[in-house]
Each structure stands twice: as structure tokens, then as C-alpha cells.
Design an enzyme around this catalytic site. Structure first.
Site, PDB file in Angstrom:
ATOM      1  N   ALA A   1       2.965   7.137   1.954  1.00 58.27           N
ATOM      2  CA  ALA A   1       3.499   8.312   2.657  1.00 58.27           C
ATOM      3  C   ALA A   1       5.006   8.475   2.465  1.00 58.27           C
ATOM      4  CB  ALA A   1       3.164   8.226   4.148  1.00 58.27           C
TER       5      ALA A   1
ATOM      6  N   ASP B   1      16.726   7.223  -3.246  1.00 52.88           N
ATOM      7  CA  ASP B   1      18.041   6.720  -3.647  1.00 52.88           C
ATOM      8  C   ASP B   1      17.935   5.301  -4.204  1.00 52.88           C
ATOM      9  OD1 ASP B   1      19.215   9.085  -2.944  1.00 52.88           O
ATOM     10  OD2 ASP B   1      20.169   8.344  -1.115  1.00 52.88           O
TER      11      ASP B   1
ATOM     12  N   ARG C   1      -9.512   1.555   5.188  1.00 51.51           N
ATOM     13  CA  ARG C   1      -8.792   2.802   5.440  1.00 51.51           C
ATOM     14  C   ARG C   1      -9.486   3.984   4.772  1.00 51.51           C
ATOM     15  NH1 ARG C   1      -3.104   4.588   2.516  1.00 51.51           N
ATOM     16  NH2 ARG C   1      -2.795   6.458   3.744  1.00 51.51           N
TER      17      ARG C   1
ATOM     18  N   ARG D   1       1.637  16.664   0.978  1.00 53.90           N
ATOM     19  CA  ARG D   1       1.573  15.637  -0.073  1.00 53.90           C
ATOM     20  C   ARG D   1       1.981  16.180  -1.446  1.00 53.90           C
ATOM     21  NH1 ARG D   1      -1.245  11.460   2.614  1.00 53.90           N
ATOM     22  NH2 ARG D   1      -2.692  12.297   4.134  1.00 53.90           N
TER      23      ARG D   1
ATOM     24  N   HIS E   1       6.680  11.291   0.256  1.00 54.79           N
ATOM     25  CA  HIS E   1       6.837  12.698   0.591  1.00 54.79           C
ATOM     26  C   HIS E   1       8.111  13.023   1.372  1.00 54.79           C
ATOM     27  CE1 HIS E   1       2.817  12.573  -0.909  1.00 54.79           C
ATOM     28  NE2 HIS E   1       2.381  11.854   0.116  1.00 54.79           N
TER      29      HIS E   1
ATOM     30  N   ASN F   1       3.705   2.369  -5.667  1.00 53.22           N
ATOM     31  CA  ASN F   1       2.927   3.342  -4.884  1.00 53.22           C
ATOM     32  C   ASN F   1       3.660   3.473  -3.546  1.00 53.22           C
ATOM     33  OD1 ASN F   1       1.240   4.897  -3.364  1.00 53.22           O
ATOM     34  ND2 ASN F   1      -0.656   3.887  -4.036  1.00 53.22           N
TER      35      ASN F   1
ATOM     36  N   ARG G   1      -4.410  17.578  -2.463  1.00 59.58           N
ATOM     37  CA  ARG G   1      -4.624  17.276  -1.045  1.00 59.58           C
ATOM     38  C   ARG G   1      -3.746  18.172  -0.150  1.00 59.58           C
ATOM     39  NH1 ARG G   1      -4.331  11.058  -0.169  1.00 59.58           N
ATOM     40  NH2 ARG G   1      -5.271  11.720   1.801  1.00 59.58           N
TER      41      ARG G   1
ATOM     42  N   GLU H   1       5.822   5.798 -10.838  1.00 59.45           N
ATOM     43  CA  GLU H   1       5.264   6.172  -9.529  1.00 59.45           C
ATOM     44  C   GLU H   1       3.758   6.333  -9.702  1.00 59.45           C
ATOM     45  OE1 GLU H   1       6.491  10.048  -8.215  1.00 59.45           O
ATOM     46  OE2 GLU H   1       5.128  10.026  -6.502  1.00 59.45           O
TER      47      GLU H   1
ATOM     48  N   TYR I   1     -10.045   6.841  -0.077  1.00 65.92           N
ATOM     49  CA  TYR I   1      -9.395   5.805  -0.886  1.00 65.92           C
ATOM     50  C   TYR I   1     -10.361   4.809  -1.537  1.00 65.92           C
ATOM     51  CZ  TYR I   1      -5.125   7.681   1.059  1.00 65.92           C
ATOM     52  OH  TYR I   1      -4.103   8.532   1.397  1.00 65.92           O
TER      53      TYR I   1
ATOM     54  N   HIS J   1      -0.256   6.834  -7.649  1.00 69.39           N
ATOM     55  CA  HIS J   1      -1.070   7.118  -6.473  1.00 69.39           C
ATOM     56  C   HIS J   1      -2.536   6.903  -6.828  1.00 69.39           C
ATOM     57  CE1 HIS J   1       2.397   8.772  -4.450  1.00 69.39           C
ATOM     58  NE2 HIS J   1       2.691   9.361  -5.602  1.00 69.39           N
ATOM     59  N   LEU J   2      -3.276   6.407  -5.859  1.00 65.90           N
ATOM     60  CA  LEU J   2      -4.725   6.264  -6.030  1.00 65.90           C
ATOM     61  C   LEU J   2      -5.374   7.630  -6.117  1.00 65.90           C
ATOM     62  CD1 LEU J   2      -4.955   3.546  -3.292  1.00 65.90           C
ATOM     63  CD2 LEU J   2      -5.764   3.165  -5.619  1.00 65.90           C
TER      64      LEU J   2
ATOM     65  N   PRO K   1       3.392   1.896   2.965  1.00 67.02           N
ATOM     66  CA  PRO K   1       2.648   1.765   4.222  1.00 67.02           C
ATOM     67  C   PRO K   1       1.167   2.130   4.131  1.00 67.02           C
ATOM     68  CG  PRO K   1       4.115   3.651   4.301  1.00 67.02           C
ATOM     69  CD  PRO K   1       4.474   2.883   3.065  1.00 67.02           C
ATOM     70  N   ASN K   2       0.394   1.360   4.864  1.00 69.63           N
ATOM     71  CA  ASN K   2      -1.053   1.549   5.039  1.00 69.63           C
ATOM     72  C   ASN K   2      -1.891   1.101   3.841  1.00 69.63           C
ATOM     73  OD1 ASN K   2      -1.013   2.799   7.745  1.00 69.63           O
ATOM     74  ND2 ASN K   2       0.076   4.449   6.703  1.00 69.63           N
TER      75      ASN K   2
HETATM   76  C1  DQA Z   1      -1.175   7.665  -1.719  1.00 64.13           C
HETATM   77  C2  DQA Z   1      -1.078   9.157  -1.418  1.00 64.13           C
HETATM   78  C3  DQA Z   1      -0.152   9.417  -0.252  1.00 64.13           C
HETATM   79  O1  DQA Z   1      -0.097  10.806   0.044  1.00 64.13           O
HETATM   80  C4  DQA Z   1      -0.642   8.693   0.993  1.00 64.13           C
HETATM   81  O2  DQA Z   1       0.274   8.861   2.051  1.00 64.13           O
HETATM   82  C5  DQA Z   1      -0.943   7.262   0.760  1.00 64.13           C
HETATM   83  C6  DQA Z   1      -1.590   6.875  -0.487  1.00 64.13           C
HETATM   84  C7  DQA Z   1      -2.209   7.352  -2.820  1.00 64.13           C
HETATM   85  O3  DQA Z   1      -2.148   6.262  -3.367  1.00 64.13           O
HETATM   86  O4  DQA Z   1      -3.071   8.188  -3.100  1.00 64.13           O
HETATM   87  O5  DQA Z   1      -0.754   6.415   1.635  1.00 64.13           O
HETATM   88  O6  DQA Z   1       0.097   7.213  -2.170  1.00 64.13           O
END
Ligand code: DQA
Length: 149
Positions: free
Chosen positions: A82, A92, A23, A116, A85, A79, A112, A103, A28, A105-106, A15-16
Site C-alpha cells: 500500500a 525519496d 490475506r 491503486r 500509492h 513490493n 483495481r 517495483e 492474492y 506487485h502480485l 505492509p500486509n
Molecule cells: C500489492 C498491490 C497494492 O495495491 C496492495 O496495497 C498490496 C499488494 C500487490 O502486490 O499486488 O498490499 O502491492
């Protein structure tokens, strides 16, 4: 775990992440999601991988994509955003993997907010790459290349 299907890789985003570019650019960066897709496809082509990038804000859709990857023995760069977390459903689904799952993350969630610092996915992933911006994706695709060589 070694029977990995022909160099196909799914790059799945939660998401997002579709809103990258607009954003919270201070967190980011200015890279848009479209830039990220183009970059993953370019890196994939250089590495001889058939990369497909997807993004969803929907937990169920992300879970279904992970089932598809498990059924097809397809490596995944994930990725989870959210969902990282708190989504046990996502964890699962990841634990059913039949090929490497990285896995990513940017940002570096460990630096943070406290919520997180927990990843429910990390324990069932092959490994985690975090904090390198768009390079996190490139590094993960390289890791998939060596893991499936
Ligand atoms: C994220 C880190 C997460 O905590 C956050 O909710 C995101 C982006 C990252 O790529 O840094 O949406 O996964």
C-alpha cells in the site's frame, strides 16, 4: 550505476504481505509468505544470486532498508504494497538507489480500485512488473540478473 556489488539482491516487501496465504486469498492467492520466500531463494540460487527476502509493516524500517541498499550498491526487488500509492518517504528513499530497483506487485493495480492506479515509486524505479502473482518476483529477479550481468 554499473558498479553493482557481488550478485546480492534484497527482496523487500511492505505492509500486509507477511499475511499472504490468509490475506484475501481470492485477490492474492493461496501462496503463503513463507512459500514466496522459499521460491525467491530457489530462483535466486538458479540465477546465481544471493537473495535475501524481508518484510515489514513499518514504513521507517522499509526506508532504512532502502538506505542500506543504496549505501551497499545492492539491487532491490521491491513490493511496496500500500505504500506504493502514497509514501513520498519511500519514493525519496528509492530515488537514492545506486543499483537497479524493480517495483513489483502480485496483482495488477491498474485493474483495481482507482487509488491503486497511482504509484509514487514507479517514476524512480528501473521498471515495474505487476499482475503475475508469485511470478512477478521471479521475473524481477531475472531482470536484475540481466541488468547486472
Ligand atoms: C500489492 C498491490 C497494492 O495495491 C496492495 O496495497 C498490496 C499488494 C500487490 O502486490 O499486488 O498490499 O502491492
Amino acid at each position: 550505476m554499473t558498479d553493482v556489488s557481488a550478485r546480492r539482491v534484497l527482496v523487500l516487501n511492505g505492509p500486509n504481505l507477511g499475511r499472504l496465504g490468509s490475506r484475501e486469498p481470492d485477490v492474492y492467492g493461496a501462496t503463503t509468505f513463507a512459500d514466496l520466500v522459499a521460491d525467491c531463494e530457489k530462483t535466486g540460487a538458479e540465477l546465481g544470486l544471493d537473495v535475501e527476502v524481508r518484510q515489514t509493516d513499518d514504513e521507517a524500517e522499509l526506508v532504512h532498508w532502502l538506505h542500506e541498499a543504496a549505501d551497499g550498491k545492492i539491487p532491490v526487488v521491491l513490493n511496496p504494497a500500500a505504500f506504493t500509492h502514497y509514501s513520498y518517504a519511500l519514493r525519496d528513499a528509492c530515488s537514492q538507489r545506486t543499483a537497479p530497483l524493480i517495483e513489483i506487485h502480485l496483482t495488477n493495480p491498474a485493474t483495481r480500485e482507482e487509488f491503486r492506479h497511482t504509484s509514487v515509486v514507479a517514476g524512480v524505479a528501473t521498471g515495474t512488473i505487476a499482475g503475475f502473482g508469485a511470478d512477478s518476483y521471479r521475473l524481477a529477479l531475472r531482470a536484475i540478473t540481466s541488468l547486472t550481468a
